[in-house]
Write a protein that holds these residues in place. Structure first.
Motif, mmCIF file in Angstrom:
data_model
loop_
_atom_site.group_PDB
_atom_site.id
_atom_site.type_symbol
_atom_site.label_atom_id
_atom_site.label_comp_id
_atom_site.label_asym_id
_atom_site.label_seq_id
_atom_site.Cartn_x
_atom_site.Cartn_y
_atom_site.Cartn_z
ATOM 1 N N ALA A 35 0.823 -1.213 0.000
ATOM 2 C CA ALA A 35 0.000 0.000 0.000
ATOM 3 C C ALA A 35 0.856 1.261 0.000
ATOM 4 C CB ALA A 35 -0.921 -0.001 1.215
ATOM 5 N N GLY A 36 2.069 1.162 0.491
ATOM 6 C CA GLY A 36 2.958 2.320 0.545
ATOM 7 C C GLY A 36 4.353 1.873 0.911
ATOM 8 N N PRO A 37 5.239 2.805 1.183
ATOM 9 C CA PRO A 37 6.601 2.447 1.563
ATOM 10 C C PRO A 37 6.620 1.537 2.792
ATOM 11 C CG PRO A 37 6.452 4.783 1.079
ATOM 12 C CD PRO A 37 5.049 4.255 1.103
ATOM 13 N N GLY A 38 7.649 0.699 2.858
ATOM 14 C CA GLY A 38 7.778 -0.252 3.957
ATOM 15 C C GLY A 38 8.179 -1.614 3.433
ATOM 16 N N GLU A 63 19.944 -7.149 -8.756
ATOM 17 C CA GLU A 63 19.715 -5.718 -8.952
ATOM 18 C C GLU A 63 18.364 -5.329 -8.365
ATOM 19 O OE1 GLU A 63 18.994 -2.950 -12.857
ATOM 20 O OE2 GLU A 63 20.493 -4.536 -13.020
ATOM 21 N N ALA A 64 18.334 -4.159 -7.738
ATOM 22 C CA ALA A 64 17.091 -3.625 -7.181
ATOM 23 C C ALA A 64 16.969 -2.162 -7.585
ATOM 24 C CB ALA A 64 17.086 -3.753 -5.655
ATOM 25 N N PRO A 65 15.738 -1.668 -7.693
ATOM 26 C CA PRO A 65 15.567 -0.243 -8.000
ATOM 27 C C PRO A 65 16.183 0.612 -6.886
ATOM 28 C CG PRO A 65 13.459 -1.425 -8.043
ATOM 29 C CD PRO A 65 14.477 -2.368 -7.523
ATOM 30 N N PRO A 66 16.545 1.860 -7.183
ATOM 31 C CA PRO A 66 17.163 2.725 -6.167
ATOM 32 C C PRO A 66 16.311 2.897 -4.905
ATOM 33 C CG PRO A 66 17.295 3.741 -8.333
ATOM 34 C CD PRO A 66 16.451 2.514 -8.479
ATOM 35 N N SER A 67 14.990 2.844 -5.043
ATOM 36 C CA SER A 67 14.105 3.053 -3.890
ATOM 37 C C SER A 67 13.802 1.764 -3.121
ATOM 38 C CB SER A 67 12.791 3.690 -4.349
ATOM 39 O OG SER A 67 12.116 2.795 -5.216
ATOM 40 N N VAL A 68 14.458 0.663 -3.495
ATOM 41 C CA VAL A 68 14.193 -0.637 -2.851
ATOM 42 C C VAL A 68 15.499 -1.203 -2.298
ATOM 43 C CG1 VAL A 68 13.449 -3.021 -3.270
ATOM 44 C CG2 VAL A 68 12.205 -1.127 -4.321
ATOM 45 N N THR A 69 15.439 -1.671 -1.054
ATOM 46 C CA THR A 69 16.597 -2.291 -0.424
ATOM 47 C C THR A 69 16.269 -3.739 -0.072
ATOM 48 O OG1 THR A 69 17.300 -0.197 0.536
ATOM 49 C CG2 THR A 69 18.195 -2.196 1.527
ATOM 50 N N ALA A 96 10.721 -1.012 0.560
ATOM 51 C CA ALA A 96 10.466 0.092 -0.368
ATOM 52 C C ALA A 96 10.602 1.380 0.434
ATOM 53 C CB ALA A 96 9.079 -0.039 -0.979
ATOM 54 N N LYS A 97 11.557 2.235 0.049
ATOM 55 C CA LYS A 97 11.833 3.463 0.802
ATOM 56 C C LYS A 97 10.955 4.631 0.359
ATOM 57 C CE LYS A 97 16.170 2.768 -0.322
ATOM 58 N NZ LYS A 97 17.609 2.938 -0.523
ATOM 59 N N ALA A 98 10.260 4.468 -0.760
ATOM 60 C CA ALA A 98 9.410 5.544 -1.280
ATOM 61 C C ALA A 98 8.313 4.942 -2.148
ATOM 62 C CB ALA A 98 10.260 6.516 -2.106
ATOM 63 N N HIS A 99 7.309 5.747 -2.442
ATOM 64 C CA HIS A 99 6.258 5.319 -3.369
ATOM 65 C C HIS A 99 6.883 5.106 -4.741
ATOM 66 C CE1 HIS A 99 2.595 5.930 -0.984
ATOM 67 N NE2 HIS A 99 3.309 6.872 -0.371
ATOM 68 N N VAL A 129 8.504 -4.608 -8.089
ATOM 69 C CA VAL A 129 8.227 -4.232 -6.699
ATOM 70 C C VAL A 129 7.422 -2.934 -6.764
ATOM 71 C CG1 VAL A 129 9.221 -3.547 -4.488
ATOM 72 C CG2 VAL A 129 10.342 -5.296 -5.873
ATOM 73 N N SER A 130 6.247 -2.958 -6.149
ATOM 74 C CA SER A 130 5.355 -1.790 -6.208
ATOM 75 C C SER A 130 4.962 -1.372 -4.796
ATOM 76 C CB SER A 130 4.104 -2.160 -7.019
ATOM 77 O OG SER A 130 3.200 -1.093 -7.038
ATOM 78 N N ALA A 131 5.121 -0.092 -4.520
ATOM 79 C CA ALA A 131 4.729 0.460 -3.226
ATOM 80 C C ALA A 131 3.883 1.701 -3.447
ATOM 81 C CB ALA A 131 5.973 0.804 -2.408
#
Length: 133
Positions: A35-38, A63-69, A96-99, A129-131
């Protein structure tokens, strides 16, 4: 020296033929949209062909997107939530660090055996990965 030559011939004779068709390996990865970051829950799975069995497998995050750890860079055999002859499964999480959304890439590595003959196989997999989108 003769014993070493015999060992080499035995190992060579029990591995898959190099000229044979590649060993089919069904591998997949999926992440549940958040539903959102987290924390985002993901699963990876590998399946052996019907006439073979899995004897070892792992998953390496490539590999992960910049907003995903990713919380782990490698999912070891001991991390598998299910390990059967026909399939192995891992449950894992990323943060996910951001939407937003982006592609998570991984490599599944496995050892597949048919009778006494075994071969190592790799398959690259990816998922979105979707947030909050």
């Amino acid at each position: 020296m003769r014993a070493l030559a015999w060992l080499f011939l035995t190992v060579t004779a029990t591995s898959f033929e190099a000229s044979a068709d590649p060993v089919p390996l069904d591998a997949a990865m999926i992440c549940t949209p958040a539903a959102g970051p987290g924390r985002v829950r993901c699963d990876a799975e590998v399946r052996a062909p019907a006439d073979a069995r899995l004897t070892w497998a792992d998953v390496v995050i490539l590999e992960a997107p910049p907003s995903v750890t990713p919380l782990k860079g490698r999912l070891a055999p001991s991390d598998a939530t299910e390990s059967r002859d026909a399939s192995w499964r891992w449950a894992f999480a990323v943060v996910a660090k951001a939407h937003g959304k982006g592609e998570l890439k991984a490599r599944v590595r496995a050892v597949i055996c048919r009778g006494d003959a075994c071969a190592s196989v790799t398959r690259d997999v990816s998922t979105i990965v979707s947030a909050g989108d």
